[in-house]
Design an enzyme around this catalytic site. Structure first.
Site, PDB file in Angstrom:
ATOM      1  N   CYS A 102      60.201  94.531 168.348  1.00 38.89           N
ATOM      2  CA  CYS A 102      59.946  95.056 169.682  1.00 38.89           C
ATOM      3  C   CYS A 102      58.630  94.515 170.252  1.00 38.89           C
ATOM      4  CB  CYS A 102      59.934  96.573 169.649  1.00 38.89           C
ATOM      5  SG  CYS A 102      58.587  97.260 168.665  1.00 38.89           S
ATOM      6  N   CYS A 129      92.470  78.847 147.953  1.00 39.29           N
ATOM      7  CA  CYS A 129      93.543  78.138 148.657  1.00 39.29           C
ATOM      8  C   CYS A 129      94.691  77.707 147.758  1.00 39.29           C
ATOM      9  CB  CYS A 129      92.987  76.907 149.368  1.00 39.29           C
ATOM     10  SG  CYS A 129      92.191  75.737 148.246  1.00 39.29           S
ATOM     11  N   CYS A 140      52.559  84.284 147.099  1.00 41.17           N
ATOM     12  CA  CYS A 140      53.537  83.333 146.554  1.00 41.17           C
ATOM     13  C   CYS A 140      53.775  83.645 145.083  1.00 41.17           C
ATOM     14  CB  CYS A 140      53.020  81.899 146.719  1.00 41.17           C
ATOM     15  SG  CYS A 140      54.168  80.672 146.053  1.00 41.17           S
ATOM     16  N   CYS A 167      86.978  72.532 150.012  1.00 37.40           N
ATOM     17  CA  CYS A 167      88.145  72.038 149.268  1.00 37.40           C
ATOM     18  C   CYS A 167      88.476  70.626 149.749  1.00 37.40           C
ATOM     19  CB  CYS A 167      89.339  72.967 149.471  1.00 37.40           C
ATOM     20  SG  CYS A 167      90.913  72.347 148.809  1.00 37.40           S
ATOM     21  N   CYS A 222      52.982  79.831 142.976  1.00 36.99           N
ATOM     22  CA  CYS A 222      51.614  79.356 142.774  1.00 36.99           C
ATOM     23  C   CYS A 222      50.586  80.480 142.739  1.00 36.99           C
ATOM     24  CB  CYS A 222      51.227  78.349 143.857  1.00 36.99           C
ATOM     25  SG  CYS A 222      51.234  79.073 145.529  1.00 36.99           S
TER      26      CYS A 222
END
Length: 726
Positions: A676, A516, A607, A539, A610
């Protein structure tokens, strides 16, 4: 009372006299013995009862030499050198200042000699006669008492060369301001009864301090066009008549059609530019053109007047004569007697230009040496040269032959002219311009064509220069963008006031946001990022009516805050993304921050933080057990274990709400995560129709439509809510 002398021609130069005693040449000076005061003299050919030569000092008007043709031997060594030998033996040499003037003088001198020779005589010339010699055996007959002008061989009209010389002398005397000479020559012309027409081009001298030439802005208008501007280079003492002729010569505007306006008045032809207040460059005046038809100027008259300007009269038809000079008719040829005309002085041989402008006579040198140093000349009149044959018609037509006729003034214009050069009427629309090179262009059209081509080349060069400069500027801008893109922050180059803390920020101390271009100091932007609770930092610019919709980029945030603050900002963004995504799954290990986004084809999530294996179907970690075993164990533990009971209640709620279903074959709870209506049991791998909650195929397996949901058999869907995607 003796008749006055008629001046036929004058020539300016330096006169030298040959000293027999010193055997050398010396210039004739006004004061005897003062060589420093050597000044030019004017040599004149006079006519009264006969012809004579007269030399007058240009400084004080003192007469240096007077001699008659009958007492003088004349020889021309070149166009600018003339030798004179008098009856008393004195020799003179005239060195003309200008070669053209000397050639003209000798031409008139020759005509005068021929005129004197052709006059009727009381005693015929003998073979020993020297025409104009010092020891003539037969002299010229007594001249007539009445003054007569030189005549042509026919005895009729005045010689055109003589009249032309008089007119030139009058013009020079007027230009030099010599009133006495001008009055004398004008009187001679009046006595010859010659009809003349003279136009005064300039009057007087230019005042001191004034430029010799100026540029005059002429605004040309007529009844059709306005606003055409022409720039003329003129002299301040030029007359309006000269200005009209100049416009006619350069732009073909007829003199009769020109109406000049200077200072809100119409000046007279004899007035000068200075008299009308025009003496410096840049002055403006107006020229209004009336139609050629209104002033009675035809196309033929305009062409003849322009030809007379481009091709001035020649000595055979001098300017000022109102009638043509008839061509001379020579008498039948008679074998001539030898007549001595011109001496060859041996003591003095002035430097010659190597050529002569006088017509060469028919000469022959006898074998004997009795000529006494003279060249013998055949006095037979030269026969007229045959008329030149007309030039052959060019292979190509001229511009006048293929040009277009103006519908208003009938002037023939060159083919490429868009408008009439006389009245500015547009070229007829049905006129076809001939192809280039198919005809011979005249001078004006060729000059205009070359100007157009030159302008086109200049415009092409300018366009190329503009394109090159635009490309160079674009390349430089692109390089600046690349350099800017490589920077983490774009700093300010000028002072500004921060809109958050309202302090002045020096160059390099502030930040220009990329999206900007709003500017803030670095400290204010850093605090704004830290205080933001949103994953996207906007901003901070706002003025009550407008709030900036742009965001602060990730690399700008990284450059403005500490690494810990930047990691906190990234974690906040991940948390928001996980909570807003419908297909996200968080690891079931307590205090583990890891999560994933899953699709229909994945049932397990290992995971990476962990290391536990999460079952996406059961929404739990059941390592060592399959989904059926885990769900059966969950039912047993639900009576005594609150956590297991809550998990079982959650699964039952999902089945009851339609978010999950029991497999029609093995009975475990399965869930359609996305996609689906076709799903597969994670335990027994049987294909299931989600909308009918039954098997997809019959007992025969895949492709058996004898059982199952029979979707799309005979073109009918299996259920009103069928997604028609299996």
């Amino acid at each position: 009372m003796a008749a006055p002398d008629i001046i036929l021609v004058t020539g300016k130069g330096y006169l030298s006299r040959y000293d027999q005693r010193l055997q050398n040449w010396f210039q004739v000076v006004p004061v005897e013995g003062d060589p420093e005061n050597a000044t030019p003299v004017r040599l004149l050919i006079l006519q009264n009862d006969g012809f004579s030569l007269k030399a007058v000092h240009d400084r004080n008007g003192s007469v240096v030499l007077v001699c008659n043709f009958s007492e003088t031997i004349v020889s021309g060594q070149s166009a600018s050198v003339l030798n004179l030998t008098l009856k008393d033996g004195n020799k003179y040499c005239m060195q003309f200042t200008h070669t053209d003037e000397g050639a003209q003088f000798q031409m008139i001198l020759r005509s005068a000699f021929e005129e004197a020779r052709r006059k009727p005589t009381g005693k015929p010339y003998s073979s020993g006669t020297k025409l104009g010699g010092a020891a003539a055996a037969g002299t010229l007959p007594p001249p007539a008492k009445a003054m007569e002008a030189p005549r042509s061989p026919l005895g009729g009209a005045t010689s055109g060369e003589t009249v032309g010389a008089l007119i030139e002398s009058l013009k020079k005397a007027l230009a030099a301001g010599d009133v006495a000479s001008a009055k004398e020559v004008a009187g001679n012309l009046a006595q010859l009864k010659v009809k003349t027409n003279m136009i005064v081009e300039s009057v007087g001298d230019i005042p001191p301090g004034r430029p010799g030439t100026i540029r005059l802005n002429v605004n040309v208008e007529d009844r059709v066009e306005t606003g055409v501007k022409i720039i003329l280079t003129v002299r301040p003492n030029d007359t309006i008549a000269a200005l009209k002729r100049k416009m006619f010569h350069e732009y073909t505007f007829p003199v009769q059609a020109q109406r000049w306006i200077m200072g809100r008045r119409i000046p007279k032809d004899f007035e000068t530019l200075l008299e009308n207040g025009i003496g410096i460059s840049g002055a403006n005046c107006y020229l209004y053109l009336v139609s050629a038809e209104k002033v009675g100027v035809t196309k033929r008259q305009a062409e003849l007047e322009r030809q007379s300007l481009n091709h001035p009269a020649t000595p055979q038809n001098p300017p000022g004569l109102d009638r043509a000079i008839p061509a001379p008719v020579y008498p039948p040829y008679v074998e001539p007697q030898q007549t001595y005309l011109q001496p060859r002085p041996e003591a003095y041989q002035p430097q010659s230009a190597g050529y002569t402008t006088l017509p060469p006579p028919r000469t022959r040198i006898p074998s004997g040496g009795d000529n006494g140093g003279y060249m013998r000349m055949d006095p037979r009149p030269r026969r007229p040269t045959p008329a030149p044959t007309p030039p052959k018609r060019p292979a190509k037509p001229t511009a006048d032959e293929v040009g277009w006729h103006c519908p208003a003034c009938t002037l023939i214009n060159p083919p490429t002219f868009p408008g009439c050069s006389m009245c500015s009427t547009e070229r007829p629309a049905d006129y076809q311009v001939p192809p280039e090179g198919s005809y011979i262009m005249d001078a004006d059209e060729k000059r205009r064509y070359e100007d157009v081509r030159r302008n086109e080349q200049l415009m092409q060069q300018l366009e190329q220069d503009w394109e090159r400069e635009a490309n160079e500027e674009a390349a430089a801008n692109f390089q600046r963008i690349l350099d800017t893109e490589g920077q983490e922050l774009i700093t300010n180059t000028e002072d500004f006031e921060c809109l958050i803390c309202y302090t002045d920020v020096a160059p390099g101390e502030g930040v220009v946001l990329r999206d900007c271009l709003h500017t803030f100091c670095k400290e204010c932007l850093g605090e704004h990022i830290k205080a933001s609770e949103e994953p996207v930092v906007m901003c901070p610019y706002q003025d009550g009516l407008y709030s900036c919709p742009e965001v602060i980029t990730e690399r700008e945030i990284k450059a403005l805050v500490t690494p810990a603050e930047f990691k906190k900002h990234l974690d906040r963004g991940l948390t928001t993304a996980e909570s807003q995504a419908a297909n996200s799954f968080h690891c079931k290990t307590p205090d583990c921050p890891s999560f994933c986004f899953f699709d229909d084809n994945n049932n397990f999530f290992p995971c990476p933080v962990c290391g536990k294996q999460n079952c996406l179907t059961c929404k739990a970690i059941h390592e060592g057990m399959n989904c059926k075993q885990y769900q059966d164990d969950l039912k047993r533990r639900a009576t005594n274990d609150d956590a297991a009971r809550k998990t079982q209640e959650a699964l039952d709620t999902m089945v009851r709400d339609g978010e999950a279903m029991k497999c029609p074959k093995c009975g475990i709870i399965v869930q359609k995560k996305d996609g689906c209506d076709w799903i597969r049991c994670t335990m027994c791998k049987v294909e299931i129709c989600w909308v009918t909650r039954g098997l997809r195929w019959g007992p025969g397996g895949t492709g058996d439509t004898s059982g199952g949901c029979r979707c799309r058999v005979a073109g009918k869907p299996c259920h009103p809510n069928c997604g028609n995607c299996h």
